[in-house]
Design an enzyme around this catalytic site. Structure first.
Site, PDB file in Angstrom:
ATOM      1  N   THR A 125       0.869  -1.158   0.000  1.00  6.35           N
ATOM      2  CA  THR A 125       0.000   0.000   0.000  1.00  6.35           C
ATOM      3  C   THR A 125       0.911   1.214   0.000  1.00  6.35           C
ATOM      4  O   THR A 125       1.910   1.218   0.722  1.00  6.35           O
ATOM      5  CB  THR A 125      -0.926   0.008   1.234  1.00  6.35           C
ATOM      6  OG1 THR A 125      -1.598   1.250   1.289  1.00  6.35           O
ATOM      7  CG2 THR A 125      -0.194  -0.241   2.526  1.00  6.35           C
ATOM      8  N   GLU A 178      -5.023  -2.997   4.260  1.00  5.49           N
ATOM      9  CA  GLU A 178      -4.652  -3.504   5.593  1.00  5.49           C
ATOM     10  C   GLU A 178      -5.746  -4.375   6.218  1.00  5.49           C
ATOM     11  O   GLU A 178      -5.554  -4.948   7.277  1.00  5.49           O
ATOM     12  CB  GLU A 178      -4.351  -2.332   6.541  1.00  5.49           C
ATOM     13  CG  GLU A 178      -3.049  -1.600   6.251  1.00  5.49           C
ATOM     14  CD  GLU A 178      -3.210  -0.439   5.273  1.00  5.49           C
ATOM     15  OE1 GLU A 178      -4.182  -0.459   4.489  1.00  5.49           O
ATOM     16  OE2 GLU A 178      -2.366   0.464   5.288  1.00  5.49           O
ATOM     17  N   LYS A 197      -6.875   9.832  -4.788  1.00  3.78           N
ATOM     18  CA  LYS A 197      -7.414   8.580  -5.290  1.00  3.78           C
ATOM     19  C   LYS A 197      -7.983   8.805  -6.681  1.00  3.78           C
ATOM     20  O   LYS A 197      -9.071   9.329  -6.845  1.00  3.78           O
ATOM     21  CB  LYS A 197      -8.483   8.058  -4.344  1.00  3.78           C
ATOM     22  CG  LYS A 197      -8.637   6.588  -4.473  1.00  3.78           C
ATOM     23  CD  LYS A 197      -8.681   5.946  -3.107  1.00  3.78           C
ATOM     24  CE  LYS A 197      -8.386   4.488  -3.199  1.00  3.78           C
ATOM     25  NZ  LYS A 197      -9.163   3.682  -2.288  1.00  3.78           N
ATOM     26  N   TRP A 244      -4.280   4.765  -5.698  1.00  7.50           N
ATOM     27  CA  TRP A 244      -3.598   5.808  -4.945  1.00  7.50           C
ATOM     28  C   TRP A 244      -2.569   6.561  -5.789  1.00  7.50           C
ATOM     29  O   TRP A 244      -1.833   5.963  -6.561  1.00  7.50           O
ATOM     30  CB  TRP A 244      -2.814   5.212  -3.786  1.00  7.50           C
ATOM     31  CG  TRP A 244      -3.612   4.665  -2.659  1.00  7.50           C
ATOM     32  CD1 TRP A 244      -3.549   3.388  -2.200  1.00  7.50           C
ATOM     33  CD2 TRP A 244      -4.538   5.349  -1.823  1.00  7.50           C
ATOM     34  NE1 TRP A 244      -4.397   3.254  -1.130  1.00  7.50           N
ATOM     35  CE2 TRP A 244      -5.011   4.420  -0.888  1.00  7.50           C
ATOM     36  CE3 TRP A 244      -5.025   6.665  -1.797  1.00  7.50           C
ATOM     37  CZ2 TRP A 244      -5.950   4.764   0.079  1.00  7.50           C
ATOM     38  CZ3 TRP A 244      -5.952   6.995  -0.836  1.00  7.50           C
ATOM     39  CH2 TRP A 244      -6.409   6.064   0.085  1.00  7.50           C
TER      40      TRP A 244
HETATM   41  P1  AMP Z   1      -6.863   0.883  -0.241  1.00  2.44           P
HETATM   42  O1  AMP Z   1      -6.001   0.387   0.845  1.00  2.44           O
HETATM   43  O2  AMP Z   1      -6.125   1.333  -1.452  1.00  2.44           O
HETATM   44  O3  AMP Z   1      -7.930  -0.084  -0.565  1.00  2.44           O
HETATM   45  O4  AMP Z   1      -7.586   2.207   0.278  1.00  2.44           O
HETATM   46  C1  AMP Z   1      -8.323   2.225   1.475  1.00  2.44           C
HETATM   47  C2  AMP Z   1      -8.992   3.549   1.637  1.00  2.44           C
HETATM   48  O5  AMP Z   1      -9.880   3.811   0.560  1.00  2.44           O
HETATM   49  C3  AMP Z   1      -9.835   3.656   2.864  1.00  2.44           C
HETATM   50  O6  AMP Z   1      -9.077   3.951   4.016  1.00  2.44           O
HETATM   51  C4  AMP Z   1     -10.782   4.786   2.498  1.00  2.44           C
HETATM   52  O7  AMP Z   1     -10.162   6.055   2.686  1.00  2.44           O
HETATM   53  C5  AMP Z   1     -10.973   4.574   1.010  1.00  2.44           C
HETATM   54  N1  AMP Z   1     -12.235   3.831   0.762  1.00  2.44           N
HETATM   55  C6  AMP Z   1     -12.382   2.526   0.510  1.00  2.44           C
HETATM   56  N2  AMP Z   1     -13.679   2.222   0.313  1.00  2.44           N
HETATM   57  C7  AMP Z   1     -14.376   3.381   0.453  1.00  2.44           C
HETATM   58  C8  AMP Z   1     -15.756   3.727   0.389  1.00  2.44           C
HETATM   59  N3  AMP Z   1     -16.707   2.839   0.116  1.00  2.44           N
HETATM   60  N4  AMP Z   1     -16.078   5.020   0.613  1.00  2.44           N
HETATM   61  C9  AMP Z   1     -15.137   5.949   0.883  1.00  2.44           C
HETATM   62  N5  AMP Z   1     -13.835   5.683   0.958  1.00  2.44           N
HETATM   63  C10 AMP Z   1     -13.442   4.412   0.740  1.00  2.44           C
END
Ligand code: AMP
Length: 547
Positions: free
Chosen positions: A186, A331, A444, A449
Site C-alpha cells: 500500500t 490492511e 485517489k 492511490w
Molecule cells: P486501499 O487500501 O487502497 O484499498 O484504500 C483504502 C482507503 O480507501 C480507505 O481507508 C478509504 O479512505 C478509502 N475507501 C475505501 N472504500 C471506500 C468507500 N466505500 N467510501 C469511501 N472511501 C473508501
C-alpha cells in the site's frame, strides 16, 4: 477443558480442492491479453495449478519465498494464486500502474524471486529487469506461439511451457495456517510503500465473511465478473470466495472500458460484479448512450472510494441492479463493512432506503470498529459525531512487512491493539458507518492511490520552486486528480506547462498533476506542516471549474 473437534489448518489450497470436487464442471471464462475468449473449468484450474506448483518448485522457489505477478484478471493469474500460496510460497501481486522506480523498490523490498507477467507489461518488465536485485527468473504468461521473437530479458520463460513440463500428480502440503500466503503493498502517505502480508488463516476467515448474504453475497448460482484488479488487494477476495462457493467466474483481462465489459456481462450472463466507482461511470455511460439494459446483472459491489449517490440511483432505479456499497482497506484484506439493509428498513421509502445504502455500511462479523476523538476516547454511535475510525479483527493487519513504519496499532485501556484507518467517520445506532473525510492526503484517481508527497518532491526539485503542495482536486471522470499548489522562488520565472513537463519520465504518466496553481504562500500549521485541508477547501473544485 478443550473441545474434542478436529484440528485442521485453514489453508488456501483447501478452497481449490473443494472447488474441484464439488464444482469441477463450473466454468471460468477469461478475455485474454491475446484478444480471444478462453474457457476452462475449476477441474482444469485445479489440475493446472498443481502442475504450476511443481514448476515453481523446480524454479527453486522455497516455502515462504515471494513470487511476484504483474498481471490482469485472468485464469493464469488465478492459477498462480493457488499454485504459489497453496505450495507454501507467498504471492506478491505487483501493481503494474506504478512507476518503474516504485516497482523496483517494492520488488527489492519484497525480495521477489520470480516474476510472472502478462505480455502487456513486457516493456515495464524490460525496464526493470536489469535493476531488480533478487528476481532470478522471468516468466511470460502466454504460450509458445505468443512469446516475443526477441526480448531484452535473458532466459525469458514461457508459462505454458512450465505447465506442459509437469504432470498434475501433486499433493498440496499441509502447514501452519498462520504462514504467509500473499503480499500487497500500500502506498503510505509518508515514506515508502509498505507491505501487508496476509496469512492462510486471515485469507480463509475473510473469504467466509465476504461470501455471506449480508456481505458480498456469493453463491454457486452466481456468475461473478471481478473488475477490481487481482493486483489490488486480491480482487477484494473474490478469487477465493468464488472457489469456496463454486460460482462461475468471468475475467475481463485488459478490457475494462464500458463496451468490453458490457459485452462480457451479456454474453456470459454475469449476475454479480465488483469495482471502483470510476469503472462504473464508463459502463453506465456506454449503457446509457446505447439505450441498453442489463439482462442478467443483479448486484454490483462498489467500493475503494465513495460511491456517488447518483450512480447508486442509476443502477438501482434505471437498471434494477442492486448496489452493495462496501468499504475496506489493503490492511483489512480488504473488506470491513457493507451497506446492506436490515429487515426494519424494508418498509422505508426508496429515498430513506437509499440513505442507508449510501453509507459505507455495517461491519461484517469479524470486524470490530470504533470511532475515537483526539484524546483517543470512544465516541458515541449516534450518526452525528465523527471521529477517527479504528478497527480490529483476525484479517486486519498487526504490523507491516519487515516492521516498516514501527507498530501501527493503538492500544486501548485493556491493552488490545486497534488499527487506525486514517478515515474519519460517524457510526449510527444501527452500526452503519459513514466516512465523512479521510485524514490522509493521498489522491485517489480512478480507485488507485497517487502519493502526494512523491509529486511534491519532484516539484520541489525544480530550480524555480520554493514550496509545493499536492492536493486531491475533484474530477468529473477520475473522482480525484492531483493539483499542484506552488510558491515560486523570489524573482524566478516558471509557467504551468514548464512545470508539468518537468514531471515527464520522473513518474508514471497518469500520476502527472492535471494543473498548477501559483500562490504567494502556502498556509502552515503549528509544527510547520502544510495545511492541506485548507488548500483543499480553497482549490478542491479547481479542475471541475475548468470543465
Ligand atoms: P486501499 O487500501 O487502497 O484499498 O484504500 C483504502 C482507503 O480507501 C480507505 O481507508 C478509504 O479512505 C478509502 N475507501 C475505501 N472504500 C471506500 C468507500 N466505500 N467510501 C469511501 N472511501 C473508501
Amino acid at each position: 477443558m478443550n473441545g474434542l473437534m478436529m484440528q485442521q489448518p485453514l489453508l488456501i489450497s483447501s478452497l481449490l480442492v473443494h472447488a474441484e470436487r464439488h464444482h469441477g464442471d463450473q466454468e471460468i471464462v477469461s478475455r485474454r491479453v491475446e484478444g480471444d475468449i478462453h474457457r476452462c473449468t475449476y477441474r482444469d484450474l485445479a489440475s493446472r495449478s498443481r502442475r504450476m506448483a511443481k514448476a515453481i518448485a523446480a524454479l527453486g522457489v522455497k516455502p515462504g519465498e515471494r513470487v511476484a505477478t504483474l498481471a490482469w484478471n485472468g485464469y493464469r493469474h488465478m492459477e498462480l494464486y493457488y499454485a504459489v500460496s497453496g505450495s507454501g510460497g507467498v504471492l506478491h501481486t505487483l501493481n503494474p500502474r506504478l512507476h518503474p522506480d516504485q516497482v523496483v523498490y517494492i520488488a527489492d523490498h519484497a525480495e521477489d524471486q520470480v516474476l510472472f507477467f502478462d505480455m502487456t507489461f513486457l516493456p515495464l518488465v524490460e525496464a526493470v529487469a536489469g535493476r531488480v536485485k533478487t528476481i532470478k527468473k522471468f516468466v511470460a504468461m502466454t504460450d509458445r506461439a505468443h512469446m516475443p521473437k526477441e526480448s531484452k530479458i535473458v532466459g525469458l520463460l514461457c508459462f505454458e511451457d512450465l505447465v506442459d513440463a509437469n504432470d498434475d500428480h501433486f499433493e498440496w502440503p499441509t502447514f501452519d495456517e498462520n504462514q504467509a500466503s500473499s503480499l500487497c503493498y500500500t502506498s503510505g502517505t509518508t515514506g515508502n510503500p509498505k507491505g501487508v502480508l496476509y496469512s492462510h488463516r486471515s485469507t480463509l476467515l475473510h473469504t467466509f465473511a465476504i461470501a455471506l448474504p449480508d456481505a458480498l453475497n456469493v453463491s454457486a448460482r452466481d456468475t461473478i465478473l471481478p473488475v477490481v484488479p487481482m493486483f489490488h488487494v486480491n480482487a477484494w477476495g473474490l478469487p477465493y470466495a468464488a472457489c469456496m462457493m463454486g460460482a462461475k467466474l468471468v475475467f475481463p483481462g485488459p478490457g475494462l472500458d464500458g463496451k468490453s465489459l458490457y459485452e462480457l456481462f451479456e454474453t456470459e450472463r454475469v449476475t454479480v460484479s465488483a469495482g471502483v466507482p470510476t469503472v462504473w461511470q464508463g459502463l453506465l455511460g456506454y449503457v446509457e448512450a446505447g439505450g441498453l439494459k442489463f439482462s442478467t446483472m443483479r448486484r454490483t459491489v462498489i467500493g475503494g472510494s465513495a460511491c456517488p449517490p447518483a450512480m447508486m440511483t442509476a443502477f438501482q432505479q434505471r437498471y434494477d441492479v442492486q448496489v452493495i456499497h462496501a468499504w475496506g482497506m489493503t490492511e483489512m484484506s480488504p473488506v470491513g463493512t457493507a451497506a446492506i439493509l436490515k429487515g426494519k428498513h424494508l418498509d422505508l421509502s426508496p429515498e430513506e432506503r437509499m440513505a442507508v445504502q449510501a453509507t459505507q455500511g455495517r461491519a461484517v462479523y469479524g470486524v470490530d470498529m470504533k470511532i475515537v476523538g483526539e484524546d483517543g476516547a470512544a465516541l458515541p454511535w449516534d450518526g452525528k459525531v465523527s471521529g477517527e475510525l479504528l478497527v480490529r479483527g483476525p484479517w486486519i493487519i498487526q504490523t507491516y512487512f519487515k516492521g516498516e513504519g514501527g507498530d501501527p496499532l493503538v492500544k486501548d485501556d485493556q491493552g488490545r491493539g486497534w488499527f487506525p484507518t486514517g478515515d474519519v467517520a460517524t457510526i449510527d445506532p444501527d452500526g452503519y458507518m459513514h466516512i465523512t473525510d479521510r485524514s490522509k492526503d493521498v489522491i485517489k484517481s480512478g480507485g488507485e492511490w497517487i502519493g502526494s508527497i512523491d509529486l511534491e518532491n519532484i516539484a520541489m526539485a525544480h530550480p524555480a520552486v520554493a514550496m509545493a503542495a499536492c492536493i486531491a482536486a475533484l474530477h468529473a471522470k477520475w473522482d480525484e486528480r492531483p493539483l499542484l499548489i506552488v510558491v515560486k522562488k523570489h524573482g524566478a520565472e516558471l509557467t504551468r506547462d514548464e512545470l508539468i513537463k518537468f514531471f515527464e519520465g520522473r513518474i508514471a504518466k497518469w500520476w502527472t498533476p492535471d494543473d498548477v496553481v501559483f500562490v504567494d504562500a502556502i498556509p502552515l500549521g503549528a509544527t510547520g506542516k502544510m495545511l492541506k485541508n485548507r488548500l483543499r477547501d480553497q482549490y478542491g473544485k479547481h479542475l471541475l471549474a475548468q470543465g
